[in-house]
Design an enzyme around this catalytic site. Structure first.
Site, PDB file in Angstrom:
ATOM      1  N   LYS A  46     -88.102  52.195 -44.571  1.00  0.00           N
ATOM      2  CA  LYS A  46     -89.459  51.682 -44.354  1.00  0.00           C
ATOM      3  C   LYS A  46     -90.372  52.802 -43.848  1.00  0.00           C
ATOM      4  CE  LYS A  46     -87.697  47.033 -43.741  1.00  0.00           C
ATOM      5  NZ  LYS A  46     -87.203  45.980 -42.863  1.00  0.00           N
ATOM      6  N   GLN A  75     -86.750  44.741 -36.586  1.00  0.00           N
ATOM      7  CA  GLN A  75     -85.681  44.676 -37.582  1.00  0.00           C
ATOM      8  C   GLN A  75     -84.613  43.658 -37.158  1.00  0.00           C
ATOM      9  OE1 GLN A  75     -85.582  46.452 -40.613  1.00  0.00           O
ATOM     10  NE2 GLN A  75     -83.848  45.113 -41.041  1.00  0.00           N
ATOM     11  N   ASP A  81     -94.084  41.131 -41.372  1.00  0.00           N
ATOM     12  CA  ASP A  81     -92.868  40.576 -41.994  1.00  0.00           C
ATOM     13  C   ASP A  81     -93.134  39.152 -42.491  1.00  0.00           C
ATOM     14  OD1 ASP A  81     -90.573  42.014 -42.484  1.00  0.00           O
ATOM     15  OD2 ASP A  81     -89.842  41.918 -40.412  1.00  0.00           O
TER      16      ASP A  81
END
Ligand code: NAP
Length: 293
Positions: A54, A98, A121
């Site tokens: 990412k 994460q 997200d």
């Protein structure tokens, strides 16, 4: 007929090219460089790989990026404090935590602590609620990436039967919502299946589009797939393999070779859904900048 292998790598590159152009425009008109941050708790190998990918993707499109690494024994309170700092940092346009998190931390609490305007997200209840209402919002990255793949390959969806295996909050459930929306891609008749579903094989075999997010290596076999179907494989599994330099190989939730032989379109693992998830995250970060201005 040979199946078309959906290249998530290719589609994600074209999404990244578009984002890079937008970033250039923002910068040349004196705007702030979009900035994505990621929090990684602990040393899980797969999570580290995803987060590094990412950060690398941010460089590729001209975003700024920040990686906040916390020890595996970080308390929930410390993590919530870090989230609060990022919420209040004007330079950070969006950030992710994460997953999975160590078991002593409540993932739902963490998700809800992220400011909805920075929830790139797309897991916050506000983002999911807006998705249901067709309001501009951060779509969950993996399902949004799959929609982008279907769009890129002009795969017909209207009136088709889409079967989704798995009802997780981050993949299966939002996927079923996006495929049923009055949109293109969308307008499918959707069947959402899970571990209590009866006659799963028959249901899958009636799918024009089969999206598999079950988390079991090579679960879907050829007998579960209709001739000419489109199959999207979300699963990622690291299988030990001493013949590989890395010590492992990657498998999906679909038994690729035998299933591919029946498909019109199929996404592989690796190189399918994975890169699209990252592209969607970048897209959401750009949207965070646009929604702010
Ligand atoms: P998850 O939270 O473990 O959910 C799995 C789902 O599969 C559950 O809804 C479960 O049903 C269902 N299921 C389990 N056994 C079943 C069975 N025998 N028949 C039918 N349904 C069954 O998984 P997830 O987070 O959605 O992830 C799924 C996979 O995608 C994993 O391999 C993950 O690593 C991968 N993934 C990849 C990406 C990417 O970017 N490529 C992103 C996210 C996830 P119940 O609800 O009844 O338990």
């Amino acid at each position: 007929m040979e199946p078309t292998i959906i290249s998530g790598k290719e589609v994600s590159n074209s999404v990244k090219d578009e984002i890079a152009l937008e970033v250039e425009k923002i910068k040349s008109s004196g705007g702030k460089t979009p900035h994505l941050a990621a929090i990684l708790v602990g040393e899980d190998g797969a999570s580290r790989t995803y987060v590094n990918a990412k950060v690398k993707a941010c460089e590729r499109v001209g975003f700024g990026s920040t990686l906040v690494k916390l020890d595996a024994d970080t308390s929930e309170e410390e993590l919530l404090n870090t989230i609060n700092q990022l919420n209040n940092d004007n330079d950070i346009d969006g950030f992710i935590v994460q997953l999975p998190l160590p078991s002593h931390i409540d993932e739902q609490k963490v998700t809800e602590a992220i400011a909805p305007g920075k929830d790139v997200d797309g897991f916050h209840p506000v983002s999911l609620g807006k998705m249901l209402l067709d309001l501009p919002s951060f779509l969950p990255a993996t399902p949004a990436g799959i929609v982008e793949m279907l769009r890129h390959y002009n795969i017909p969806t209207e009136g088709k039967h889409c079967v989704v295996i798995g009802r997780s909050h981050i993949v299966g459930s939002p996927m079923s919502v996006l495929m049923a929306r009055n949109a293109n891609p969308g307008n499918c008749t959707v069947t959402l299946t899970h571990s209590r579903t009866q006659n799963l094989n028959e249901i899958c075999a009636s799918a024009d589009i089969l999206i598999v997010a079950i988390g079991k290596p090579e679960f879907v076999t050829a007998d579960m797939v209709k001739e000419g179907a489109t199959v999207i494989d979300v699963g990622i599994h690291r299988i030990e393999d001493s013949s590989k330099k890395s010590g492992f190989r990657l498998l999906g939730d679909v038994k690729f070779d035998e299933v591919a032989a029946k498909c019109e379109f199929i996404s592989p693992v690796p190189g399918g859904v994975g890169p699209m998830t990252i592209a969607s995250l970048l897209k959401n970060t750009l949207l965070a900048v646009q929604l702010k201005s």
